[in-house]
Design a protein around this motif. Structure first.
Motif, PDB file in Angstrom:
ATOM      1  N   TYR A 119       0.841  -1.193   0.000  1.00 18.81           N
ATOM      2  CA  TYR A 119       0.000   0.000   0.000  1.00 18.81           C
ATOM      3  C   TYR A 119       0.877   1.244   0.000  1.00 18.81           C
ATOM      4  CZ  TYR A 119      -3.226  -3.474   2.008  1.00 18.81           C
ATOM      5  OH  TYR A 119      -3.974  -4.602   2.250  1.00 18.81           O
ATOM      6  N   ASP A 120       0.359   2.319  -0.577  1.00 21.84           N
ATOM      7  CA  ASP A 120       1.073   3.586  -0.538  1.00 21.84           C
ATOM      8  C   ASP A 120       0.661   4.336   0.730  1.00 21.84           C
ATOM      9  OD1 ASP A 120       2.872   5.414  -1.436  1.00 21.84           O
ATOM     10  OD2 ASP A 120       1.479   6.472  -2.758  1.00 21.84           O
ATOM     11  N   THR A 177       7.112   7.726   1.393  1.00 24.24           N
ATOM     12  CA  THR A 177       6.062   6.705   1.399  1.00 24.24           C
ATOM     13  C   THR A 177       6.607   5.292   1.230  1.00 24.24           C
ATOM     14  OG1 THR A 177       5.624   6.670  -0.982  1.00 24.24           O
ATOM     15  CG2 THR A 177       4.537   8.399   0.321  1.00 24.24           C
ATOM     16  N   THR A 178       5.771   4.344   1.578  1.00 25.28           N
ATOM     17  CA  THR A 178       6.140   2.929   1.493  1.00 25.28           C
ATOM     18  C   THR A 178       6.388   2.494   0.046  1.00 25.28           C
ATOM     19  OG1 THR A 178       3.769   2.452   1.549  1.00 25.28           O
ATOM     20  CG2 THR A 178       4.976   2.227   3.610  1.00 25.28           C
ATOM     21  N   LEU A 179       5.516   2.887  -0.862  1.00 22.77           N
ATOM     22  CA  LEU A 179       5.695   2.473  -2.259  1.00 22.77           C
ATOM     23  C   LEU A 179       6.909   3.144  -2.888  1.00 22.77           C
ATOM     24  CD1 LEU A 179       2.142   2.132  -3.876  1.00 22.77           C
ATOM     25  CD2 LEU A 179       3.586   0.400  -2.800  1.00 22.77           C
ATOM     26  N   GLN A 180       7.194   4.357  -2.486  1.00 23.94           N
ATOM     27  CA  GLN A 180       8.392   5.046  -2.957  1.00 23.94           C
ATOM     28  C   GLN A 180       9.635   4.261  -2.559  1.00 23.94           C
ATOM     29  OE1 GLN A 180       8.594   9.038  -1.435  1.00 23.94           O
ATOM     30  NE2 GLN A 180      10.394   9.608  -2.642  1.00 23.94           N
ATOM     31  N   GLU A 183       9.870   0.846  -4.447  1.00 25.32           N
ATOM     32  CA  GLU A 183      10.338   0.988  -5.828  1.00 25.32           C
ATOM     33  C   GLU A 183      11.843   1.225  -5.878  1.00 25.32           C
ATOM     34  OE1 GLU A 183       8.858   0.642  -8.922  1.00 25.32           O
ATOM     35  OE2 GLU A 183       7.392  -0.360  -7.617  1.00 25.32           O
TER      36      GLU A 183
END
Length: 308
Positions: A119-120, A177-180, A183
């Motif tokens: 999740y972002d 962020t988590t998704l950042q 990636e």
């Protein structure tokens, strides 16, 4: 909001605790109260159950769930401090203590808590919802410190490459962020690593452990819990990865150790006696049926020791 958590190794845990109807029991990681409810079913009105959790959401949930149970006491805090927590309510011994270590399903599945790379969300990862966050670590620690965390707590062999990529990115702008972060990790590791599963898993585990001081608190909690046990009482511990399991295994082995004289001594002169005996000769693991119905049980291990 409901604090959902599917308790793992339920039957095995309840069996290991050998619950006495009039005994005193402590669930040091109450979560949603799944294990607690099963313990409570086996207690009479003379029995007592103390629930401890550091997560405010969990405290709200179990307080509501057990509000009509006169023999249940809910305490906010970390299980590592259980000796002090119990002392404050006049409890100085327990017949059984349960610790279910690690992040809960509810914490993983609440995006804003920042535990998951699916999740972002803001980089948070705090179980207690207070103190230093994963954002703070990722954006402030020097190369060597961050590599050390990811290697030690995540057992990640590409830690150096991952941290170099993190530093390059945070020099442009903070990683928020988590998704950042996921990636960045994905782009830093070889393709073969990406094919083995999500490449961010071990780094996220490492950051979570560091943010919450989990391994230090586990060692403290084991010592505190074993000290609190009455004679014949059982300490049962569920872990989800090898770092935790090794700490539990080593602590229980030490408590079960008898003579500690050097091997070349012809007779024992130390007089050291075992303090405990293993309830389970081998750690219990989830059945195939449980693994299929609850994938998060796949790595779960239960160890239990009885105090002599």
């Amino acid at each position: 909001m409901v604090f959902s958590h599917i308790p793992v190794l339920m039957n095995e845990t309840i069996d290991a605790l050998s619950i006495k109807p009039d005994g005193v029991y402590v669930d040091g990681t109450a979560g949603g109260g799944g294990h607690s409810a099963e313990i409570l079913k086996r207690l009479s009105d003379k029995g007592r159950l103390i629930l401890i959790d550091q997560d405010p959401d969990a405290i709200k949930t179990v307080s509501e769930r057990f509000k009509d149970c006169g023999n249940v006491t809910v305490c906010k805090g970390n299980f590592a401090d259980m000796e002090n927590i119990l002392g404050e309510i006049g409890v100085y011994g327990a017949d059984g203590i349960l610790l279910d270590i690690g992040v809960s399903s509810r914490q993983l599945d609440t995006p804003e808590r920042g535990f998951s790379f699916h999740y972002d969300a803001p980089l948070d990862m705090r179980m207690s919802q207070s103190g230093e966050t994963a954002y703070d670590l990722v954006n402030s620690l020097e190369y060597g410190e961050l590599v050390g965390i990811i290697k030690r707590y995540g057992e990640e062999k590409f830690a150096g490459q991952i941290v170099r990529a993190i530093i390059r990115e945070r020099e442009k702008a903070p990683i928020e962020t988590t998704l950042q972060l996921a990636e960045i990790i994905k782009g830093a590791v070889p393709a073969a690593k990406r094919r083995e599963g999500h490449p961010a898993r071990q780094t996220f585990q490492a950051l979570r452990i560091a943010v919450n001081g989990e391994l230090d608190r586990l060692s403290e909690g084991l010592a505190s819990g074993f000290k609190l046990l009455n004679s014949g009482g059982v300490l049962a511990v569920i872990t989800f990865h090898s770092l935790e399991d090794r700490i539990v295994k080593r602590a229980m082995a030490d408590w079960c150790k008898g003579c500690i004289c050097p091997d070349d001594f012809p007779i024992c002169v130390c007089g050291h006696k075992p303090q405990g005996e293993l309830v389970l000769r081998k750690p219990a693991e989830a059945s195939q049926e449980e693994k299929e119905s609850n994938p998060r049980s796949r790595s779960a291990r239960l160890r239990a020791i009885r105090k002599l």
